[in-house]
Design an enzyme around this catalytic site. Sequence first.
Site, PDB file in Angstrom:
ATOM      1  CB  VAL A 133      -1.032  -0.198   0.980  1.00 51.91           C
ATOM      2  CG1 VAL A 133      -1.742   1.349   1.374  1.00 51.91           C
ATOM      3  CG2 VAL A 133      -1.975  -1.256   1.165  1.00 51.91           C
ATOM      4  CB  VAL A 153      -0.696   7.303  -1.584  1.00 48.44           C
ATOM      5  CG1 VAL A 153      -1.241   8.630  -2.390  1.00 48.44           C
ATOM      6  CG2 VAL A 153      -1.845   6.657  -1.179  1.00 48.44           C
ATOM      7  NE  ARG A 189      -2.132  16.048   5.010  1.00 47.65           N
ATOM      8  CZ  ARG A 189      -0.752  15.971   5.070  1.00 47.65           C
ATOM      9  NH1 ARG A 189       0.094  16.041   3.820  1.00 47.65           N
ATOM     10  NH2 ARG A 189      -0.194  15.558   6.296  1.00 47.65           N
ATOM     11  NE  ARG A 190      -3.929  16.523  -4.922  1.00 41.69           N
ATOM     12  CZ  ARG A 190      -3.053  16.536  -6.102  1.00 41.69           C
ATOM     13  NH1 ARG A 190      -3.265  16.003  -7.387  1.00 41.69           N
ATOM     14  NH2 ARG A 190      -2.283  17.639  -6.096  1.00 41.69           N
ATOM     15  N   GLY A 191      -7.752  11.672  -0.943  1.00 38.63           N
ATOM     16  CA  GLY A 191      -8.617  10.726  -0.730  1.00 38.63           C
ATOM     17  C   GLY A 191      -8.118   9.277  -1.586  1.00 38.63           C
ATOM     18  CB  VAL A 192      -4.988   8.444  -3.171  1.00 41.07           C
ATOM     19  CG1 VAL A 192      -4.431   7.070  -3.969  1.00 41.07           C
ATOM     20  CG2 VAL A 192      -5.126   9.358  -4.437  1.00 41.07           C
ATOM     21  CG  LEU A 193      -4.680   4.984   2.570  1.00 42.58           C
ATOM     22  CD1 LEU A 193      -4.173   3.883   1.937  1.00 42.58           C
ATOM     23  CD2 LEU A 193      -4.087   5.600   3.730  1.00 42.58           C
ATOM     24  CB  SER A 197       4.892   1.221   6.920  1.00 41.94           C
ATOM     25  OG  SER A 197       3.737   1.868   6.317  1.00 41.94           O
ATOM     26  CE1 TYR A 219      -3.542   0.762   5.664  1.00 43.71           C
ATOM     27  CE2 TYR A 219      -1.511   1.048   6.961  1.00 43.71           C
ATOM     28  CZ  TYR A 219      -2.208   0.838   5.819  1.00 43.71           C
ATOM     29  OH  TYR A 219      -1.293   1.106   4.729  1.00 43.71           O
ATOM     30  CG  PHE A 225       1.714 -10.230   4.635  1.00 43.62           C
ATOM     31  CD1 PHE A 225       0.697  -9.361   4.231  1.00 43.62           C
ATOM     32  CD2 PHE A 225       1.693 -10.984   6.021  1.00 43.62           C
ATOM     33  CE1 PHE A 225      -0.167  -8.958   5.095  1.00 43.62           C
ATOM     34  CE2 PHE A 225       0.395 -10.424   6.930  1.00 43.62           C
ATOM     35  CZ  PHE A 225      -0.149  -9.664   6.215  1.00 43.62           C
TER      36      PHE A 225
END
Length: 417
Positions: free
Chosen positions: A89, A91, A97-101, A125, A130, A417
């Site tokens: 994962v 970005v 801060r554009r909502g990608v995650l 990380s 999360y 993983f």
Amino acid sequence: MATDANGSPIDLRMLGKDDWDTWYDTLLRAFGGVPEAAEERELWRSLTESDRSIGAWDGDACVGTAGAFGFRLTVPGGASVPAAGVTMVGVAGTHRRRGVLTSMMRRQLDDIRSWGEPLALLTASEPAIYGRFGYGAATFQLRAEIDTARVRLSSLPAGTDAIRLRYAAPADALAACEEVYGRLVPSRPGMLARQPGWERVGLLDPESAREGASPLQCVLAERDGETVGHARYRVKPEWEFAGPEGVVSVEDLAALEPAADAALWRFLFGIDLTSKVTMKVRPVDDAWQYLVSDVRRCAPKVRDSLYVRPVEVGAALRARTYRAPVDVVFEVEDAFCPWNAGRWRLSGDTKGASCERTVDTADVALSVRELGAAYLGGVSLTALAAAGRVRELRRGALAEASLGFGSEVAPWLPHGF
């Protein structure tokens, strides 16, 4: 919805095989941009499940990555449950801060639900990220740096001297090591049944990752000709004016019986020209702690490891057993996956469980994050309640649930993983 600088939507799509290099380079850049050794890169290419991975695209530029391995996770009671191992994962710094995650997490959990997998897993990380997506820290790992010049193994289990140790090339010993690992998987919550190809992760040995230590070494523990344990390790020679101060770095150690476990630790403690043994990923109840003469000089440290997120609360709670009888109604909060929100009656014991929706009065209130943290039995619901993260609504219900959720052995994830 994720957007670009002009407010146009970012395109989320399944990873195409021809896009892997671009996708993976985006991930590496998000983690600092340090190139990987060719053998490591090719291994992760082969393990990537393209149909379970997504990329976020701004035109021709990949600006976000997320994958999910198809795993089977051991849960309390020994069952092997389908679980999605969320991974890779990242970005792009240009699109934060554009909502990608959030968009990737939304798409991914919807996909996991459609695959019929009741659990999502990850190693974080940055742990602060999360929790808002419902992941709770469910296992922990022990680190230690043992001063073997001052610390000895003060007591050893019966039969230790009957264990035969022999050196083996790591690749030649792989099948024997995997058999030991496979026999251990059902015995401890948090362990992953090794899928094809994953056995190669333990053999990764790029020179760039050794930090001056030797190539990977392996020793097998045998009783009556049967392999009952193994240790993989590196040795870093170091010298002071007064003499050798080498370091043994334990990469992996597994044993089917206490005597084999003790024999392997005794070997590692006694390697010539060394005065320190280090380890990074061990279970918090690892037996060596109770064999050493002075645990304080082992400098043990604990940190978070596996994060668990129930994707389907009912199916997840039915999949495991409970250490003591439990009959509790949970009021579950789950804003990100609203299909989980509401009241669930859990009834279970050591033989099995049921968990169904109910209109009965709630006994315990918590969010799906706390349910994930407690799921494998290593985090106490009572402790979470003391932190204000779980609320008891019926007197005695919290103690009942907390006891039922517990595990005899500490849950543990042996590898990332």
